[in-house]
Design an enzyme around this catalytic site. Structure first.
Site, PDB file in Angstrom:
ATOM      1  CE1 TYR A 157       0.696   1.618   4.277  1.00  0.00           C
ATOM      2  CE2 TYR A 157       1.043  -0.762   4.382  1.00  0.00           C
ATOM      3  CZ  TYR A 157       1.222   0.507   4.924  1.00  0.00           C
ATOM      4  OH  TYR A 157       1.911   0.668   6.087  1.00  0.00           O
ATOM      5  CG  PHE A 167       0.252   8.995   5.751  1.00  0.00           C
ATOM      6  CD1 PHE A 167       0.086   7.797   6.428  1.00  0.00           C
ATOM      7  CD2 PHE A 167      -0.759   9.414   4.884  1.00  0.00           C
ATOM      8  CE1 PHE A 167      -1.048   7.035   6.251  1.00  0.00           C
ATOM      9  CE2 PHE A 167      -1.893   8.653   4.713  1.00  0.00           C
ATOM     10  CZ  PHE A 167      -2.045   7.449   5.393  1.00  0.00           C
ATOM     11  CG  ASP A 168       3.032   3.723   6.445  1.00  0.00           C
ATOM     12  OD1 ASP A 168       4.214   3.462   6.185  1.00  0.00           O
ATOM     13  OD2 ASP A 168       2.314   2.996   7.181  1.00  0.00           O
ATOM     14  CB  ILE A 187      -8.226   2.480   9.831  1.00  0.00           C
ATOM     15  CG1 ILE A 187      -7.881   2.207   8.376  1.00  0.00           C
ATOM     16  CG2 ILE A 187      -7.101   3.206  10.558  1.00  0.00           C
ATOM     17  CD1 ILE A 187      -7.621   3.461   7.561  1.00  0.00           C
ATOM     18  CE1 TYR A 213      -4.620   5.470  12.610  1.00  0.00           C
ATOM     19  CE2 TYR A 213      -4.664   6.286  10.359  1.00  0.00           C
ATOM     20  CZ  TYR A 213      -4.232   5.366  11.293  1.00  0.00           C
ATOM     21  OH  TYR A 213      -3.411   4.338  10.902  1.00  0.00           O
ATOM     22  CG  PHE A 230      -4.872   3.882   2.450  1.00  0.00           C
ATOM     23  CD1 PHE A 230      -3.643   3.809   3.099  1.00  0.00           C
ATOM     24  CD2 PHE A 230      -5.958   4.408   3.134  1.00  0.00           C
ATOM     25  CE1 PHE A 230      -3.516   4.234   4.406  1.00  0.00           C
ATOM     26  CE2 PHE A 230      -5.832   4.843   4.429  1.00  0.00           C
ATOM     27  CZ  PHE A 230      -4.605   4.753   5.086  1.00  0.00           C
TER      28      PHE A 230
END
Length: 811
Positions: A157, A167-168, A187, A213, A230
């Protein structure tokens, strides 16, 4: 009037019937309206049934056959996904899912299952009821299967914020991310979205704050109220049980096992395995034998075997952390460190291993099961056949039909501990460390750290202590039938043969006698053992000749010395009515009086133990009878009997020094009859035995005032004397303690002597003290005479108040 009443009743019945028909019609009307509204809201005009005639019924049947029921999730947060059909149900509301192809395209609910297989890039799937959670298909996957709840999925991902900031990313780490679907480990948007993806599918998930979140975000990378995007690629998933909680070992059952039992830590298992890396076989093992928790093996095997049933075959998907090289059975090659390994493992069976000592010092494996459920205990006689070997297989000790007493220290303690877990006829293998193989005992081996014993428990005889004071023991030779044993005052038919020093000295054949009745057919120790036997049981009772006493505590065989053996066969015995089977007060009194008379018999023989036995039984029968006055003769008789039995029981227990059991039975009597002299006298005796001298003085003084006898006076003065001695002793102890602490802080000057008083004043003081004597003040006959002007107070010539031992009922 009767006719009018009938007409009124008929009218009411008609009204009730009318109301019932009205309610039924109303309910039918509501049902019809509900069905109509359902069809209007659900189906298009072309789909609705044509009325309620034959055509409408046929239309309804066609619709019913085309509509498939949907399963609803019980979870508010994680909906159920029906994998192969692609149909999803979100939350309790269960809104109809929709598929959109572009901005204006919208699929109908009836098209759902077929549309799922026609995904094309660019399609957007609405995943939530509020239409905020979305999935945009970038690349279609393979087949029709999707992960189900609990499956472990492997994904790549890239996560971005709305401004495009990454961010990731798992792709940057070059490491696939895995997690169980629907378990709340990620999540909510991921749990919902990835559960709709097929193998190889790439999609873009848009997760609003409610499905990401939330209002707090995840500082520092994810701000509050952030919508996340994502790009997710689902690589594969594994179905099965997560044995480690981190998806490190996933188990999928290929062939179900038998029953429900599973092996436990320490058991010896037998299994086969085959290992694969990237589809290539790297190792295998057939009929491998290992001990769980002790034999070296990969951690995945330990986890899986503890959860498998006999003959079960499972597939394990294992992370490299749980299958390290050189870890034992199942280890992969050490020249490569694969990310994931697969095993096929079959559990053929296992032998339970008992950790007898609790520290793995004594282990027992059953080779052949024994009979029944009983096992030897310490003091029993056991006969075993065993073979002792060292760990290299060298035999060093062999014994056949070896007989010994368990716990007497003849054999090593490890072997004794294991034998106390074995059943008759059991064959077991016992592993024993040297600390449980004491040097000098049978079975020990000098210099050996571990020993193996192959043991067969040929037989064992239960030995029980019947009376420790008499040294009476019973060894069962043949088990009896049933579970019942003879009772007091029941008849028993027995055959007894007495042998001492090899010579027969007594023989009784098929003798029937009354038990615990003082007939003295056999010594009391033997009679006490007969009370523990079952019908048909054979036993050997061991008793020293000096302890072979009758119920008057006299030797029955004064010419014999040494231990005697009595071979006893309990042929039969009668049933005795139990106290709970007595229905009324008359029956209870009859049985209680009989037990009381036997108690009197033994009391007069100075056998207070048997007297207490009968009195206690009589007391237990009558203790629940109301002690209040009543006009019913049966209850009056019961109360009188209970009163006499209680007094006699108290006397017997005082003789046995069971003082703590006297006060609880006499206090209720004195609550009802405060002036009962004998109850006061015997409670005073018990108080003296309990060193409660103040209470004893109080009871004795009151009894003496009611009936002045020498026996009561002696009890009173004895209590006073003992109280003074106790006070004096306590003063000495405290004085010594205080002197040691305080030292010479105070001058020990002698106290001045009191001035002599007039004779009249002295006499006045003495009379005042005697008339108002406290419980701790001693009094005697002379002092009592001074306190009364008209009645002389002295001991009675006949000691009939507190000194008589037995109180008989009036005839």
């Amino acid at each position: 009037g009767f006719r009018n009443s009938c007409e009124d009743m008929a009218t009411l019945a008609r009204w009730d019937a009318k109301r019932a028909r009205s309610r039924s019609f109303f309910a039918l009307s509501l049902t019809t309206v509900a069905v109509a509204l359902f069809f209007i809201a659900t189906f298009t005009p072309s789909q609705r049934p044509r009325g309620f005639g034959p055509e409408g019924v046929q239309d309804f049947a066609n619709l019913a056959s085309s509509v498939r029921p949907r399963r609803r999730s019980r979870s508010l947060s994680v909906p159920f996904f029906a994998g192969s059909e692609g149909r999803c149900n979100h939350g309790i509301g269960g809104e109809i899912w929709r598929l959109r192809g572009g901005k204006d395209a919208e699929m109908k609910p009836s098209e759902g299952p077929s549309a799922r297989s026609e995904y094309t890039p660019g399609q957007i799937v609405i995943l939530s009821d509020d239409e905020t959670l979305k999935k945009e298909v970038i690349k279609c996957g393979e087949g029709n299967e999707v992960p189900k709840r609990g499956d472990t999925v492997f994904v790549h991902y890239v996560g971005k914020l709305e401004d495009g900031t990454v961010f990731d990313s798992s792709r940057e780490r070059n490491e696939a991310f895995r997690f169980p679907v629907g378990r709340g480990r990620v999540i909510k948007g991921w749990d919902l979205g990835i559960a709709t993806m097929r193998k190889g599918e790439i999609a873009k998930l848009t997760c609003p704050p409610l499905y990401a979140y939330g209002a707090r975000g995840s500082p520092p990378k994810i701000p509050p109220e952030a919508t996340l995007h994502f790009e997710v690629e689902i690589l594969k998933w594994i179905s099965g049980d997560d044995l480690t909680g981190d998806t490190g070992v996933m188990k999928k059952i290929l062939v179900k096992g038998d029953k429900w039992q599973t092996p436990k830590e320490g058991d010896e298992v037998k299994f086969s395995w085959v290992g694969y890396i990237n589809g290539n076989k790297f190792g295998s093992g057939e009929d491998v034998t290992a001990t769980l928790g002790r034999s070296p093996m990969v951690e995945a095997f330990k986890k899986a075997l503890l959860r498998m049933k006999k003959k079960e075959k499972s597939k394990l998907t294992v992370a490299s952390d749980y299958a390290a090289p050189d870890s034992g059975i199942g280890s992969p090659p050490d020249f490569q460190a694969p990310e994931e390994i697969e095993y096929e493992i079959t559990l053929h069976g296992w032998d339970p291993i008992d950790d007898i000592s609790g520290d793995s010092g004594v282990l027992k494996k059953v080779v052949t099961k024994g009979e029944g459920w009983k096992t030897p205990k310490e003091g029993d006689e056991a006969q075993i056949t065993f073979l002792g070997r060292t760990m290299d297989g060298k035999e060093y000790d062999r014994r056949e039909n070896f007989t010994f007493i368990v716990g007497d220290g003849q054999i090593v303690s490890g072997l004794e501990k294991a034998l106390m877990r074995m059943k008759k006829g059991e064959n077991a293998q016992i592993k024993c460390l040297d600390k449980y193989a004491e040097s000098g005992r049978i079975g020990s081996k000098e210099g050996a750290s571990e020993m193996l014993f192959d043991v067969i428990l040929e037989r064992w005889s239960e030995i029980s202590v019947i009376d420790e004071a008499l040294g009476c023991k019973k060894k069962i030779v043949k088990e009896g039938i049933g579970y019942e044993s003879p009772k007091d005052l029941g008849t028993a038919t027995v055959s007894v043969t007495g042998v001492c020093a090899g010579n027969e000295f007594a023989k009784v054949t098929n003798k029937t006698f009354l038990l615990v009745a003082g007939e003295d057919i056999v010594p009391w120790g033997v009679e006490k053992a007969i009370l523990t036997m079952k019908r048909g049981e054979e036993a050997i009772i061991t008793l020293n000749a000096t302890s072979a006493l009758d119920t008057s505590n006299k030797p029955m065989y004064p010419d014999l010395t040494g231990d005697c053996e009595f071979h006893v066969v309990c042929d039969n015995f009668s049933k005795v009515v139990e106290p709970f089977e007595l229905q009324n007060a008359t029956d209870k009194v009859e049985v209680a009086v009989e037990r009381k008379l036997f108690g009197n018999k033994f009391y007069m023989r100075d056998n207070y133990e048997l007297a207490n036995r009968h009195y206690s039984a009589s007391y237990d029968i009558l203790k629940d009878i109301d002690m209040k006055d009543t006009k019913d003769p049966a209850f009056q008789k019961a109360n009188e009997t209970r009163l006499a039995v209680t007094l006699n029981l108290a006397a017997a227990r005082n003789e046995l020094n069971k003082f703590s059991e006297v006060v609880p039975i006499l206090s209720p009597i004195l609550d009802l009859y405060p002036s009962h002299v004998k109850a006061l006298y015997r409670r005073a005796q018990a108080y003296i035995g309990l060193r409660m001298y103040r209470e004893a003085i109080k009871d004795a003084k009151k009894a003496y005032e009611l009936t002045p006898t020498k026996g009561i006076l002696n009890i009173h003065n004895k209590a006073v004397k003992l109280q003074k001695q106790t006070i004096s002793k306590e003063k000495g102890v405290w004085s010594k303690a205080l002197n040691g602490v305080l030292g010479n802080l105070y001058d020990d000057k002698p106290m001045p002597k009191p001035k002599p008083e007039a004779e009249g004043a002295k006499q006045e003081i003495v009379e005042t003290q005697d008339q108002n004597a406290e419980p701790g003040d001693e009094f005697d006959g002379d002092a009592a005479a001074k306190t009364q002007q008209d009645t002389e107070m002295k001991p009675a010539d006949k000691d009939d108040g507190g000194n008589s031992r037995i109180e008989e009922l009036d005839s």
